[in-house]
Design an enzyme around this catalytic site. Structure first.
Site, PDB file in Angstrom:
ATOM      1  N   CYS A   1       2.657  -0.250 -19.022  1.00 37.58           N
ATOM      2  CA  CYS A   1       2.161   1.110 -19.287  1.00 37.58           C
ATOM      3  C   CYS A   1       2.912   1.744 -20.448  1.00 37.58           C
ATOM      4  O   CYS A   1       4.148   1.729 -20.477  1.00 37.58           O
ATOM      5  CB  CYS A   1       2.328   1.974 -18.038  1.00 37.58           C
ATOM      6  SG  CYS A   1       1.746   3.675 -18.259  1.00 37.58           S
TER       7      CYS A   1
ATOM      8  N   CYS B   1       6.176   5.777 -11.918  1.00 32.87           N
ATOM      9  CA  CYS B   1       6.608   4.402 -11.652  1.00 32.87           C
ATOM     10  C   CYS B   1       8.079   4.233 -12.016  1.00 32.87           C
ATOM     11  O   CYS B   1       8.542   4.799 -13.002  1.00 32.87           O
ATOM     12  CB  CYS B   1       5.783   3.399 -12.462  1.00 32.87           C
ATOM     13  SG  CYS B   1       4.056   3.273 -11.949  1.00 32.87           S
TER      14      CYS B   1
ATOM     15  N   GLN C   1      -6.251   5.632   2.734  1.00 32.96           N
ATOM     16  CA  GLN C   1      -5.223   4.733   2.237  1.00 32.96           C
ATOM     17  C   GLN C   1      -5.376   4.609   0.721  1.00 32.96           C
ATOM     18  O   GLN C   1      -6.472   4.667   0.178  1.00 32.96           O
ATOM     19  CB  GLN C   1      -5.333   3.366   2.906  1.00 32.96           C
ATOM     20  CG  GLN C   1      -5.085   3.388   4.404  1.00 32.96           C
ATOM     21  CD  GLN C   1      -3.654   3.765   4.760  1.00 32.96           C
ATOM     22  OE1 GLN C   1      -2.735   3.639   3.960  1.00 32.96           O
ATOM     23  NE2 GLN C   1      -3.467   4.254   5.981  1.00 32.96           N
TER      24      GLN C   1
ATOM     25  N   CYS D   1       3.906   5.169   6.908  1.00 27.82           N
ATOM     26  CA  CYS D   1       4.217   5.275   5.482  1.00 27.82           C
ATOM     27  C   CYS D   1       5.688   5.620   5.264  1.00 27.82           C
ATOM     28  O   CYS D   1       6.103   5.833   4.130  1.00 27.82           O
ATOM     29  CB  CYS D   1       3.326   6.324   4.820  1.00 27.82           C
ATOM     30  SG  CYS D   1       3.539   7.994   5.487  1.00 27.82           S
TER      31      CYS D   1
END
Length: 424
Positions: A72, A81, A261, A382
């Site tokens: 990216c 990220c 999800q 999660c």
């Protein structure tokens, strides 16, 4: 009384050379003395600048064998990220070991199955923050790393291609939202079977909300982009087609802002795993059921009672029953399972219970499951830390954590999820 002026930051001094020895919990490399440096990997020699335990990377002097080229162009600036520079196999192994360590801190052991790992271009939902830009297009993107600044993104390699392609149209959609100086919109976008669903939050409402002219512009731009629906904090501003998803063999119409999800692949992997673990049940409780992510698969096995705190999710679930022939019976209720968990006495005829709570976990519900006669519990989480806490409650009551499926659907982040199967 005048407030004292804040002291200027101390000079950081010249860069220092460090050897990265391990990875920290948030994905930063760790050098001797507990010094953290982002975008580094174990075994690398780097130059870092700063003071204290948090430093900034200046240069990688000797790259490790596991370093790869980030895909990216925004990586390193965007806060989304943290680990695009790490090869996939060691990255995934590190995540699974972190999960194993989190469970071990609660003295929990289990069989670990091979992890499900989402690939690039699979995430079907994201949230773009918007800021005032040109007249016809706002600036939109993610928060910068450790900052409130906005990174105006052009691409997002973790996301479904159709969502990436929609970014210019989303910037146009956001342009009319800045009539009030306090507006800081966020566009919550979900790719559904019938198109992109956009729920917009953060538009100043105390002043009366958007004008009729701004609403008209939003609707026109949504039509130009062929979005399925656009809502303003749940209120419909444009509707071409009802956003729908397939859950098992059932089609469900999504409420605005409904939880799904993050990737379809992870949903399928978790759904198949949960259904396999529930095989042989005669009556199932699906707690924190949402719009029915697991409910409809479970109803292919046995009668299901589903509960969730969101009335709109329960309404969507029950509304889909007409298109769900051949399933065992499903009953559903809107119920706050924190304030009013399903009691052990209510679970007398239930032999399998599934729970999939928010990040805070299901402490109250786990305590009732521990008191109950339920033979098998399947926990979806999660947040490994709260899962481990709730798992400890079950194990202390006589359950055994048999096996765990690690789930990595937040690619290139330190975040990992799991499904765990308990039996008495």
């Amino acid at each position: 009384m005048r407030r004292p002026r804040p002291k200027p930051p101390a000079p950081s001094g010249p860069p220092v050379e460090l050897l990265i020895e391990a990875m920290g919990g948030e994905g930063d490399g760790v050098a001797a003395g507990g010094v953290y440096v982002p975008f580094t990997l174990p075994g690398e020699r780097v130059l870092a600048r700063g003071r204290g335990e948090r430093r900034d990377l200046v240069e990688v002097l000797a790259a490790g064998a596991d370093r790869v080229e980030p895909p990216c162009p925004h990586f390193g600036v965007c806060g989304g990220c943290a680990l695009q520079h790490w090869a996939h196999a060691p990255y995934l192994a590190w995540k699974v070991e972190r999960l194993r360590g989190t469970l071990a801190r609660q003295r929990l052991e289990a069989e670990f199955l091979p992890a499900y790992a989402a690939g690039p271009g699979t995430r079907r939902r994201f949230a773009l923050h918007a800021r005032r830009g040109a007249r016809d297009a706002a600036r939109a993107g993610y928060k910068a790393r450790k900052s409130w600044d906005l990174v105006d993104v052009a691409v997002c390699p973790i996301s479904e291609p159709r969502l990436q392609e929609a970014i210019p149209a989303l910037k146009r959609l956001a342009a009319p939202l800045f009539e009030h100086p306090k507006s800081a919109p966020t566009l919550h976008c979900t790719l559904t079977a019938t198109g992109i669903d956009v729920d917009i939050t953060g538009v100043e409402a105390k002043s009366g909300g958007l004008s009729a002219d701004a609403r008209m512009q939003v609707a026109e731009r949504a039509a130009e982009a062929d979005f399925a629906r656009v809502t303003l904090a749940g209120e419909v501003a444009y509707l071409a087609r009802m956003p729908q998803v397939r859950l098992g063999d059932v089609t469900v119409a999504l409420p605005a802002g409904a939880f799904l999800q993050a990737t379809l692949g992870a949903e399928t992997a978790m759904g198949d795993f949960v259904a396999a673990a529930a095989a042989g049940a005669s009556r199932i409780a699906d707690l924190y059921c949402g719009v029915g992510t697991f409910t409809f698969r479970l109803a292919g096995i046995a009668q299901v009672h589903a509960a969730d705190f969101a009335p709109e999710a329960i309404q969507a679930l029950t509304g889909a029953l007409a298109s769900a022939p051949g399933l065992h019976g499903i009953t559903a209720e809107a119920r706050d399972l924190v304030r009013r968990p399903m009691l052990a006495e209510e679970l007398k005829k239930t032999d399998v219970a599934v729970f999939d709570p928010p990040r805070a976990g299901a402490a109250e519900q786990a305590a009732e499951l521990a008191r109950s006669g339920v033979a098998r519990v399947i926990g979806v989480s999660c947040n490994p830390a709260t899962f481990a806490r709730d798992a400890r409650t079950l194990v202390d009551a006589g359950f055994r954590l048999e096996r765990v499926l690690p789930v990595d659907q937040f690619l290139w982040s330190p975040h990992i999820e799991l499904v765990g199967v308990f039996s008495r």
